[in-house]
Write a protein that holds these residues in place. Sequence first.
Motif, short mmCIF file in Angstrom:
data_model
loop_
_atom_site.label_atom_id
_atom_site.label_comp_id
_atom_site.label_asym_id
_atom_site.label_seq_id
_atom_site.Cartn_x
_atom_site.Cartn_y
_atom_site.Cartn_z
N ALA A 440 0.82 -1.21 0.00
CA ALA A 440 0.00 0.00 0.00
C ALA A 440 0.85 1.26 0.00
O ALA A 440 2.00 1.27 0.46
N VAL A 441 0.27 2.35 -0.49
CA VAL A 441 0.97 3.61 -0.62
C VAL A 441 1.52 4.08 0.72
O VAL A 441 2.67 4.54 0.82
N ASP A 442 0.72 3.99 1.80
CA ASP A 442 1.18 4.53 3.09
C ASP A 442 2.44 3.82 3.59
O ASP A 442 3.35 4.46 4.13
N ARG A 443 2.53 2.52 3.40
CA ARG A 443 3.72 1.79 3.84
C ARG A 443 4.93 2.12 2.97
O ARG A 443 6.04 2.32 3.46
N GLN A 444 4.72 2.18 1.68
CA GLN A 444 5.85 2.44 0.80
C GLN A 444 6.34 3.88 0.90
O GLN A 444 7.53 4.16 0.74
N ASP A 445 5.42 4.78 1.17
CA ASP A 445 5.80 6.18 1.28
C ASP A 445 6.82 6.39 2.40
O ASP A 445 7.72 7.24 2.29
N ALA A 446 6.71 5.60 3.45
CA ALA A 446 7.59 5.75 4.62
C ALA A 446 8.89 4.96 4.49
O ALA A 446 9.77 5.08 5.35
N ASP A 447 9.04 4.18 3.45
CA ASP A 447 10.21 3.32 3.28
C ASP A 447 11.09 3.88 2.15
O ASP A 447 10.71 3.83 0.98
N PRO A 448 12.27 4.40 2.46
CA PRO A 448 13.11 5.00 1.41
C PRO A 448 13.56 4.02 0.34
O PRO A 448 13.92 4.42 -0.77
N ASP A 449 13.53 2.72 0.64
CA ASP A 449 13.95 1.72 -0.33
C ASP A 449 12.77 1.07 -1.04
O ASP A 449 12.92 0.06 -1.72
N SER A 450 11.58 1.64 -0.90
CA SER A 450 10.39 1.05 -1.51
C SER A 450 10.39 1.26 -3.02
O SER A 450 11.07 2.15 -3.56
N THR A 451 9.59 0.46 -3.71
CA THR A 451 9.42 0.65 -5.15
C THR A 451 8.86 2.04 -5.44
O THR A 451 9.26 2.68 -6.42
N LEU A 452 7.95 2.51 -4.60
CA LEU A 452 7.37 3.84 -4.78
C LEU A 452 8.45 4.92 -4.77
O LEU A 452 8.49 5.80 -5.64
N ASN A 453 9.33 4.87 -3.79
CA ASN A 453 10.36 5.90 -3.71
C ASN A 453 11.44 5.71 -4.78
O ASN A 453 12.02 6.69 -5.25
N HIS A 454 11.67 4.48 -5.20
CA HIS A 454 12.54 4.28 -6.37
C HIS A 454 11.90 4.91 -7.61
O HIS A 454 12.59 5.56 -8.41
N ALA A 455 10.59 4.72 -7.77
CA ALA A 455 9.90 5.30 -8.92
C ALA A 455 10.08 6.81 -8.95
O ALA A 455 10.34 7.40 -10.02
#
Length: 541
Positions: A440-455
């Motif tokens: 989910a967006v909320d979990r990935q937003d807080a993780d600097p190594d998430s796919t979301l933050n890589h994107a």
Amino acid sequence: METASEAPVESREAAQWWRGAVIYQIYPRSFADSNADGIGDLPGITARLDHIASLGVDAVWISPFFTSPMKDFGYDVADYCGVDPIFGTLEDFDALLETAHRLGLKVIIDQVYSHTSDQHAWFRESRESRDNAKADWYVWADPKPDGSPPSNWQSVFGGPAWTWDSRREQYYLHNFLSSQPDLNVHNREVQDALLDTMAFWLDRGVDGFRLDAVNFMMHDPELRDNPVNPSPKKRTRPFDFQHHTRNQSHPDIPRVLERLRTLARSYGDRFLVAEVGGETALEEMKLYTETEARLHSAYGFFYLYAADLTPDLVRRCAAEWDSVEGDGWPAWTFSNHDAPRAVSRWAKGRDRKAFADMLLLLLVSLRGSVFVYQGEELGLPQAEVPFERLQDPEAITNWPQTLGRDGARTPLPWTADAPHAGFSAVEPWLPVDPAHRVLAVDRQDADPDSTLNHARRWLRLRQDHPALREGELVFIGEDADILVFRRGEGREAVLCAFNLGFEEKPWRLPDGWVPVAHVNVADPAGDSLPAMGAVLARRRR
């Protein structure tokens, strides 16, 4: 209305924002539900535009939200100029458009000009008699002497492409569902009506159009049979048993596209991109974007239906578009609402997150405009949808295929611990896959190594390096697993290397290059490139 022949062709539009642009596709039914009916809507999109803007994309493409009986979930349009109540109102669309523009996002919407719903007022009038004002607005034909359909044409969704209508005592053509009759775009009045619908949305301020099923817009007026396709490949539907030389791809289609381009040009920097599928898609993509009198760009299904992602596939796709000015501008997408998600098609047992991270970097490194499908920035895999919850008519007809379209259309997960992952307060139209909650967006937003933050990082990289947006693409080497190419020339060039294989392979960054991005690689200056590893580098200053 002005035609292409009546207006001069500009050598180049004043602004070409779309060249190298990253466009985020929104499937509105599954993006965000604002009114607790289980279906996403326009106010839901507006409320979540900040998320899209945070990615650093240039534009959004919104799949159909028009008035429709939803037999094909909006691609069966009953009113081109109306918003279906399940999505909201025209005022809601205007608010979305205003918010998007304030955030620096262009807005592209779908237009479906090959067919309508059988509930459209045009078709209801057309089917009443053979001599009414719209009698020739659709494709009608008498039966053969034995009462059978006028030709052997098959529909994409299964069965004959002809349905008998007792009121006119004739068959009508439908290349998709029987409730999606084909427009007779050979008729100049039909073309004028379609141009009027485009003008309606241009007047409201949209920035462009994605044109659905463009090569189905015109048929062979003589209704000659399609030839048999003797292909030994596996075929899952009657449509695959024919070469579609008669029911689509008519040589007059470019003339209609020229009229569309003329209208769009009169509004300034508007963008027209075609969806083109089928055996001759490549030739047609080039034809439909040939010269500045036609469309700006086109994309096909080369990646969407590919079983494997290999360097050879990327080389073949890119090689089909050269850098000659006036030959059109390519567009690429790895996933969309019509195909299973790329991560599930291509990872094949490899770590899905690592694969998704690498895949996004590859996509934004390609020459052309690129489409990111909602959820791709989260690395979502294809969702599991049980048979009893299937909605897609194609998936239901062709069940038990392993990967249908519904699995790519499930709700976007916003909040991991909220009911229905924050998409809706009630049970949604398609189920949320439990595997999507942890992404989910909320979990990935807080993780600097998430796919979301890589994107976000990869998209910023494309913005920061003009070579990645518009530079030429030159392949280096022909390795079966490691894909290497250079974007741009001289000191601004970017070198891109990707290991698309399953094993670590020897590879070293050439002398004179400095890494600017890497993923799944411990040492970008090392002597090997891990599987799913990628390195982008610039020349040493």
